[in-house]
Design an enzyme around this catalytic site. Structure first.
Site, mmCIF file in Angstrom:
data_model
loop_
_atom_site.group_PDB
_atom_site.id
_atom_site.type_symbol
_atom_site.label_atom_id
_atom_site.label_comp_id
_atom_site.label_asym_id
_atom_site.label_seq_id
_atom_site.Cartn_x
_atom_site.Cartn_y
_atom_site.Cartn_z
ATOM 1 N N GLY A 84 3.082 -4.545 1.742
ATOM 2 C CA GLY A 84 4.117 -5.029 2.650
ATOM 3 C C GLY A 84 4.680 -3.855 3.420
ATOM 4 O O GLY A 84 5.053 -2.836 2.836
ATOM 5 N N SER A 132 7.196 -1.422 5.656
ATOM 6 C CA SER A 132 8.623 -1.109 5.487
ATOM 7 C C SER A 132 9.499 -2.190 6.120
ATOM 8 O O SER A 132 10.564 -2.540 5.592
ATOM 9 C CB SER A 132 8.944 0.246 6.115
ATOM 10 O OG SER A 132 8.373 1.301 5.376
ATOM 11 N N GLU A 133 9.049 -2.723 7.261
ATOM 12 C CA GLU A 133 9.837 -3.744 7.944
ATOM 13 C C GLU A 133 9.934 -5.019 7.099
ATOM 14 O O GLU A 133 11.020 -5.609 6.969
ATOM 15 C CB GLU A 133 9.188 -4.062 9.306
ATOM 16 C CG GLU A 133 9.282 -2.929 10.326
ATOM 17 C CD GLU A 133 8.239 -1.832 10.131
ATOM 18 O OE1 GLU A 133 8.297 -0.832 10.858
ATOM 19 O OE2 GLU A 133 7.363 -1.972 9.249
ATOM 20 N N ASN A 181 -6.017 -11.849 9.838
ATOM 21 C CA ASN A 181 -4.859 -12.466 10.497
ATOM 22 C C ASN A 181 -3.758 -12.844 9.512
ATOM 23 O O ASN A 181 -2.892 -13.653 9.835
ATOM 24 C CB ASN A 181 -5.306 -13.705 11.282
ATOM 25 C CG ASN A 181 -6.216 -13.337 12.440
ATOM 26 O OD1 ASN A 181 -5.892 -12.466 13.245
ATOM 27 N ND2 ASN A 181 -7.365 -13.992 12.516
ATOM 28 N N GLU A 196 3.880 -4.566 -8.088
ATOM 29 C CA GLU A 196 3.100 -3.590 -7.320
ATOM 30 C C GLU A 196 4.004 -2.604 -6.594
ATOM 31 O O GLU A 196 3.782 -1.386 -6.631
ATOM 32 C CB GLU A 196 2.231 -4.336 -6.304
ATOM 33 C CG GLU A 196 1.502 -3.448 -5.307
ATOM 34 C CD GLU A 196 0.805 -4.249 -4.208
ATOM 35 O OE1 GLU A 196 0.317 -3.621 -3.260
ATOM 36 O OE2 GLU A 196 0.760 -5.493 -4.289
ATOM 37 N N ARG A 253 6.608 34.123 1.282
ATOM 38 C CA ARG A 253 6.281 34.360 2.686
ATOM 39 C C ARG A 253 7.376 35.185 3.357
ATOM 40 O O ARG A 253 8.570 34.878 3.232
ATOM 41 C CB ARG A 253 6.122 33.012 3.398
ATOM 42 C CG ARG A 253 5.936 33.104 4.910
ATOM 43 C CD ARG A 253 4.639 33.771 5.291
ATOM 44 N NE ARG A 253 4.368 33.590 6.720
ATOM 45 C CZ ARG A 253 3.435 34.257 7.387
ATOM 46 N NH1 ARG A 253 2.683 35.147 6.738
ATOM 47 N NH2 ARG A 253 3.230 34.035 8.664
ATOM 48 N N THR A 286 -8.153 -2.360 -1.024
ATOM 49 C CA THR A 286 -8.318 -1.130 -1.793
ATOM 50 C C THR A 286 -9.267 -1.372 -2.960
ATOM 51 O O THR A 286 -9.124 -2.354 -3.697
ATOM 52 C CB THR A 286 -6.962 -0.644 -2.319
ATOM 53 O OG1 THR A 286 -6.098 -0.389 -1.203
ATOM 54 C CG2 THR A 286 -7.115 0.645 -3.127
ATOM 55 N N GLY A 340 4.291 26.501 8.261
ATOM 56 C CA GLY A 340 3.865 26.940 9.575
ATOM 57 C C GLY A 340 2.393 26.646 9.836
ATOM 58 O O GLY A 340 1.868 25.608 9.437
#
Length: 384
Positions: free
Chosen positions: A364, A366-367, A129, A242, A268, A158, A339
């Site tokens: 954190g 992106s917001e 939380n 960080e 390609r 992590t 593709g």
């Protein structure tokens, strides 16, 4: 800010590139497929000096800059963003944090094994939380004589399932809010500590992520890092570094996507022509290049910023936000260029796309990072 790499930085980047291609690339697919953490490979990273780049030489490190650390992470991320994430959590979130904030005794006890890759480090901040609201911790650390007793849980950590040492944040004075947090060094074998669960992720597989439990975990007072109730300054300075350092991971993803897309567009053929002749493919490649270069410059600026002042977060927040969103966007564009082949697991493109998304969430979201940038620019009146 000097944008040119020094000869020493160039040599370091080339050494990291050789190691990544020779040692990491052959096991990257297995790491992802089996969600396997290559402990022996991690140790070899330490033997080559890649796990202690910013750590002072008296503790076994190389005493180099944050930019050097980022150069190594970028090269690792090109072949395995997952391993780069674990290396970043180990070397920066844990080791660099301890080197900056720990006592000499703490550094001597812990850092040599961490730098050598003989032990794995992790930072335990996020809770079920308390994610974006990082200071809303519920984990408690109560003083009991010459010990602290930790009770609570951590989530999405992590390296948590494999860590030998953890830097853990807990409330020592809950009534003081953000100014009642302290940081602690916790050994894996401490009674009361356990890995509650290893988590199964969409991407960054092979970088272990877990839920950790602290149930009456007794930690000696000499393993408190920094002053009691002074953990918020340790936390925020660490987050700024960080974000700057981990910005190298999406830069690595972008660089690999660009190189793979250029190579594929050159060979390609469709409709009797190499697809590199098609303007819509050229547009994707041009946009990928522009965002790669912009991301790298933003990350370099952020690394220079945190080297000068750990308290300012806007440069690192802006850099990681831009680079992470660009890496997700262009990994998907690389799949489009390839593709049907890009959608297959035979090629690394789909893995890079899955891995890229995490950088918009971790360190954190992106917001939240956008709020950091805006509130610093607007001034103290607009800070929460």
């Amino acid at each position: 800010m000097d944008l040119d790499l020094s000869p020493e930085e160039e040599d370091l980047r080339e050494a990291a590139r050789r190691f990544a291609r020779k040692e990491i690339a052959p096991v990257a697919a297995r790491m992802d497929r089996d969600d396997w953490f290559p402990r022996e490979l991690f140790r070899r990273l330490g033997e080559h000096g890649f796990l202690g780049l910013t750590i002072p030489t008296e503790y076994g490190g190389l005493g180099l800059s944050y930019r050097c650390q980022a150069l190594v992470l970028e090269e690792i991320a090109r072949v395995s963003p997952a391993l780069a994430l674990s290396v970043g959590a180990h070397s920066n979130l844990f080791a660099d944090n301890l080197a900056r904030n720990g006592t000499d005794a703490q550094r001597k006890e812990v850092l040599p094994a961490i730098v050598a890759g003989e032990a794995v480090g992790a930072l335990a901040l996020t809770e079920p939380n308390a994610g974006s609201d990082a200071v809303a911790l519920s984990t408690r650390a109560e003083r009991a004589g010459d010990e602290y007793v930790l009770r609570g849980s951590k989530q999405f950590i992590t390296n948590g399932p494999v860590a030998d040492w953890l830097l853990v944040y807990a409330k020592t004075a809950p009534e003081r809010g953000a100014h009642g947090i302290s940081a602690f060094l916790v050994r894996r074998d401490t009674p009361g500590f356990s890995v509650a669960k290893s988590l199964d992720k969409m991407g960054m597989r092979g970088s272990p992520t877990g839920e950790l439990s602290f149930q009456g975990c007794r930690v000696p007072a000499e393993r408190r890092v920094g002053p009691e109730n002074g953990g918020v300054s340790v936390m925020m300075g660490g987050l700024n570094v960080e974000r700057a350092v981990l910005g190298a991971i999406p830069v690595g993803i972008l660089g690999e996507c660009l190189d793979l897309s250029i190579a594929y567009a050159r060979q390609r053929e469709q409709f009797g022509r190499k697809i590199g002749h098609f303007e819509l493919v050229q547009e994707k490649i041009a946009d990928m290049y522009a965002d790669l270069e912009a991301s790298r410059l933003l990350v370099y600026a952020a690394l220079a910023s945190v080297a000068r002042d750990l308290r300012s977060g806007r440069a690192s927040s802006a850099a990681l936000t831009f680079a992470s969103e660009a890496s997700t966007r262009h990994a998907l564009a690389a799949i489009q260029i390839h593709g049907g082949y890009g959608y297959m697991r035979d090629l690394p493109i789909e893995r890079l796309a899955r891995d890229a998304k995490l950088l918009e969430i971790g360190a954190g979201t992106s917001e939240i990072r956008r709020l950091v940038v805006a509130r610093e620019l607007l001034g103290p009146e607009f800070r929460a």
